[in-house]
Write an enzyme that holds these catalytic residues in place. Structure first.
Site, PDB file in Angstrom:
ATOM      1  CB  THR A   1      -3.310   3.484  17.829  1.00 22.20           C
ATOM      2  OG1 THR A   1      -3.689   4.729  17.144  1.00 22.20           O
ATOM      3  CG2 THR A   1      -3.202   2.339  17.049  1.00 22.20           C
TER       4      THR A   1
ATOM      5  CB  VAL B   1      -6.764  10.914  21.156  1.00 20.14           C
ATOM      6  CG1 VAL B   1      -8.003  10.386  20.996  1.00 20.14           C
ATOM      7  CG2 VAL B   1      -6.385  11.613  22.545  1.00 20.14           C
ATOM      8  CB  CYS B   2      -7.320   8.229  17.464  1.00 20.60           C
ATOM      9  SG  CYS B   2      -8.212   7.420  16.212  1.00 20.60           S
ATOM     10  CB  THR B   3      -4.086   7.600  13.820  1.00 24.15           C
ATOM     11  OG1 THR B   3      -4.879   8.732  13.609  1.00 24.15           O
ATOM     12  CG2 THR B   3      -4.912   6.051  13.496  1.00 24.15           C
TER      13      THR B   3
END
Length: 224
Positions: free
Chosen positions: A120, A100-102
């Site tokens: 991302t 998830v995300c970075t």
């Protein structure tokens, strides 16, 4: 089908990157969810509270799904060999690997995203080629057994996608309805591209230092 899920914990992770998908995945029938960190000490999040690990890197068992959150602590985690080695070790044996995300950059640091489509958070997407990935917009991007999610709340989308994959769409709908996942932002879409220029300019300036820290950490890894 039983599903063993392991979340990677590191200091200053974004708690919703973890807690949002954990809320969904823990509701899949016969699923078990574990939280794995370098030590047994509580792990601080970016919201002022900590999460207690259930296992450490040293004693963590294999899992069906490895999930890596993102957050302000990703830059430091990229420089921590034990964290990257743990992600590498579990991802090699997992049926699914997700971020998830970075958190995508921690997966990418192992080489697992090389030549793969991935996403991302919008502020960092342009850095994905540094870990060999092909930047692809979307809330959830799948490339074979790899699932990457956009920023923060995209963890819900990723988790519901996994729920449908392993337990069927009916179960995923049951879980989604149980948590009342029906987003209706009070001021319209929160997509970056949908915002007026002044809002985007403010966001760009706020994320500049964080983007720089991750770029520097990737430089240190000498991946690209």
């Amino acid at each position: 089908m039983a599903l063993s899920v392991a979340f990677v914990l590191f200091p200053n992770l974004t708690q919703l990157d973890l807690t949002a998908p954990a809320q969904v995945l823990s509701r899949i029938p016969d699923a078990t969810v574990r939280y794995v960190a370098k030590t047994e000490e509580p792990v601080p999040t970016d919201c002022g509270f900590s999460i207690l690990p259930t296992e450490t890197f040293a004693n963590a068992a294999k899992c069906d799904l490895l999930c890596v959150p993102g957050g302000p602590g990703v830059a430091a985690a990229l420089k921590d060999a034990s964290t990257v080695e743990f992600v590498d070790r579990l991802s090699r044996h997992a049926r699914y690997v997700a971020s998830v995300c970075t958190g995508a950059f921690l997966i990418g640091a192992t080489g697992a995203l090389d030549g793969k489509h991935a996403t991302t958070h919008w502020a960092y997407r342009h850095l994905l080629p540094r870990v060999g990935a092909k930047p692809t917009p979307g809330r959830v991007v799948r490339d074979r057994n790899l699932f990457t999610g956009g920023g923060v709340t995209a963890g819900l989308d990723f988790a519901l996608t996994i729920a449908a994959e392993v337990a069927g769409e009916d179960v995923a709908r049951l879980v989604g309805t149980a948590i009342e996942y029906a987003p209706e932002p009070p001021f319209g879409s929160c997509d970056y591209e949908a915002q007026p220029l002044p809002v985007r300019s403010t966001l760009d300036s706020r994320y500049a230092k964080s983007v720089g820290r991750i770029a520097d950490a990737l430089d240190a890894l000498q991946l690209r």
